[in-house]
Design a protein around this motif. Structure first.
Motif, PDB file in Angstrom:
ATOM      1  N   ILE A   1      11.918   2.194  -4.075  1.00  0.00           N
ATOM      2  CA  ILE A   1      13.324   1.849  -3.834  1.00  0.00           C
ATOM      3  C   ILE A   1      13.940   1.231  -5.084  1.00  0.00           C
ATOM      4  N   GLU A   2      13.184   0.374  -5.762  1.00  0.00           N
ATOM      5  CA  GLU A   2      13.687  -0.240  -6.987  1.00  0.00           C
ATOM      6  C   GLU A   2      13.984   0.826  -8.057  1.00  0.00           C
ATOM      7  N   GLY A   3      13.086   1.811  -8.189  1.00  0.00           N
ATOM      8  CA  GLY A   3      13.323   2.878  -9.159  1.00  0.00           C
ATOM      9  C   GLY A   3      14.527   3.735  -8.807  1.00  0.00           C
ATOM     10  N   LEU A   4      14.698   4.032  -7.504  1.00  0.00           N
ATOM     11  CA  LEU A   4      15.860   4.811  -7.081  1.00  0.00           C
ATOM     12  C   LEU A   4      17.156   4.065  -7.333  1.00  0.00           C
ATOM     13  N   LEU A   5      17.154   2.755  -7.072  1.00  0.00           N
ATOM     14  CA  LEU A   5      18.356   1.969  -7.338  1.00  0.00           C
ATOM     15  C   LEU A   5      18.675   1.947  -8.827  1.00  0.00           C
ATOM     16  N   LYS A   6      17.660   1.806  -9.658  1.00  0.00           N
ATOM     17  CA  LYS A   6      17.878   1.804 -11.106  1.00  0.00           C
ATOM     18  C   LYS A   6      18.421   3.157 -11.574  1.00  0.00           C
ATOM     19  N   THR A   7      17.843   4.251 -11.079  1.00  0.00           N
ATOM     20  CA  THR A   7      18.319   5.584 -11.446  1.00  0.00           C
ATOM     21  C   THR A   7      19.747   5.808 -10.960  1.00  0.00           C
ATOM     22  N   GLY A   8      20.029   5.374  -9.721  1.00  0.00           N
ATOM     23  CA  GLY A   8      21.387   5.522  -9.199  1.00  0.00           C
ATOM     24  C   GLY A   8      22.401   4.731  -9.994  1.00  0.00           C
ATOM     25  N   ALA A   9      22.010   3.540 -10.458  1.00  0.00           N
ATOM     26  CA  ALA A   9      22.930   2.741 -11.277  1.00  0.00           C
ATOM     27  C   ALA A   9      23.234   3.434 -12.595  1.00  0.00           C
ATOM     28  N   HIS A  10      22.216   4.014 -13.240  1.00  0.00           N
ATOM     29  CA  HIS A  10      22.451   4.759 -14.477  1.00  0.00           C
ATOM     30  C   HIS A  10      23.323   5.990 -14.222  1.00  0.00           C
TER      31      HIS A  10
ATOM     32  N   ARG B   1       0.820  -1.220   0.000  1.00  0.00           N
ATOM     33  CA  ARG B   1       0.000   0.000   0.000  1.00  0.00           C
ATOM     34  C   ARG B   1       0.845   1.257   0.000  1.00  0.00           C
ATOM     35  N   THR B   2       2.028   1.210   0.569  1.00  0.00           N
ATOM     36  CA  THR B   2       2.911   2.394   0.595  1.00  0.00           C
ATOM     37  C   THR B   2       3.807   2.493  -0.628  1.00  0.00           C
ATOM     38  N   TYR B   3       3.839   1.437  -1.455  1.00  0.00           N
ATOM     39  CA  TYR B   3       4.653   1.418  -2.686  1.00  0.00           C
ATOM     40  C   TYR B   3       6.138   1.646  -2.398  1.00  0.00           C
ATOM     41  N   LEU B   4       6.594   1.197  -1.231  1.00  0.00           N
ATOM     42  CA  LEU B   4       8.007   1.400  -0.890  1.00  0.00           C
ATOM     43  C   LEU B   4       8.924   0.579  -1.797  1.00  0.00           C
ATOM     44  N   ALA B   5       8.563  -0.649  -2.068  1.00  0.00           N
ATOM     45  CA  ALA B   5       9.430  -1.510  -2.886  1.00  0.00           C
ATOM     46  C   ALA B   5       9.613  -0.957  -4.299  1.00  0.00           C
TER      47      ALA B   5
END
Length: 206
Positions: free
Chosen positions: A22-31, A15-19
């Motif tokens: 976090i997954e999007g932030l990790l992907k952006t950080g990797a790029h 419900r909080t869409y935390l996963a």
């Protein structure tokens, strides 16, 4: 009609869409880390200072070709305005003063507001008098009359070799298309439009 099952109840994490966050932030950080480590990987360019190389088949602004003696190659055969689906080409034929048996264009105009860059005019021309290989895609204007390219403007037109059509026609009103108003005010200084842009060679990728 029976009610459809609502399914299982979502968990607090769902419900909080935390996963997904976090997954999007990790992907952006990797790029971001990869682009910092290897700048040549970045696909963005700092336009307009840097331009991506254009394909040789790119259809840009039109230019008119000359013969070896300096005369325009066009013989006013009317093939290009006939085949043009947008009806944006206007040609007025006249007699060649050096050869009364040959026709020449007294007036040759292309309304860039109506042109759809299909290239039919280039294919239909029997004299190779018109081409779209200038690579010019920055066709800007503040008034409609500035987007009508005349014959004198299109002769020997090359990228970064001539100002915008509106500026060039204001500097050469005697060679502007009929009805052109050289005193039409512009919201910016014409000298600013005539100033060449600073270009940097594009970054080549391995």
């Amino acid at each position: 009609m029976p009610n459809r099952p609502t399914g299982r109840k979502r968990t607090f994490a769902e419900r909080t869409y935390l996963a997904p966050i976090i997954e999007g932030l990790l992907k952006t950080g990797a790029h971001l880390a990869g682009n910092v480590a290897r700048p040549e990987r970045m696909i963005t360019v700092a336009y307009p200072e840097v331009e991506k190389p254009m394909s040789p088949r790119f259809k840009g602004a039109h230019r008119l070709m000359r013969r070896e003696d300096g005369h325009v190659r066009c013989v006013a055969c009317m093939c290009c305005p006939t085949v043009c689906p947008a009806k944006c080409i206007t040609i007025v034929a006249g007699e060649d003063p050096d050869d009364p048996q040959e026709k020449v264009p007294v007036r040759f105009e292309i309304d860039m507001l109506r042109c759809i860059y299909c290239g039919y005019c280039v294919e239909a021309c029997p004299k190779d008098a018109i081409r779209m290989d200038t690579g010019i895609f920055e066709i800007n204007a503040f008034t409609r009359q500035d987007l009508v390219h005349g014959m004198a403007f299109m002769l020997d037109l090359v990228k970064d070799g001539r100002e915008e059509a509106g500026v060039w026609h204001r500097r050469h009103p005697e060679q502007a298309p009929p009805g052109f108003l050289p005193d039409e005010p512009l919201p910016v200084d014409p000298e600013t439009l005539a100033r060449p842009r600073r270009r940097v060679p594009p970054v080549t990728r391995e």
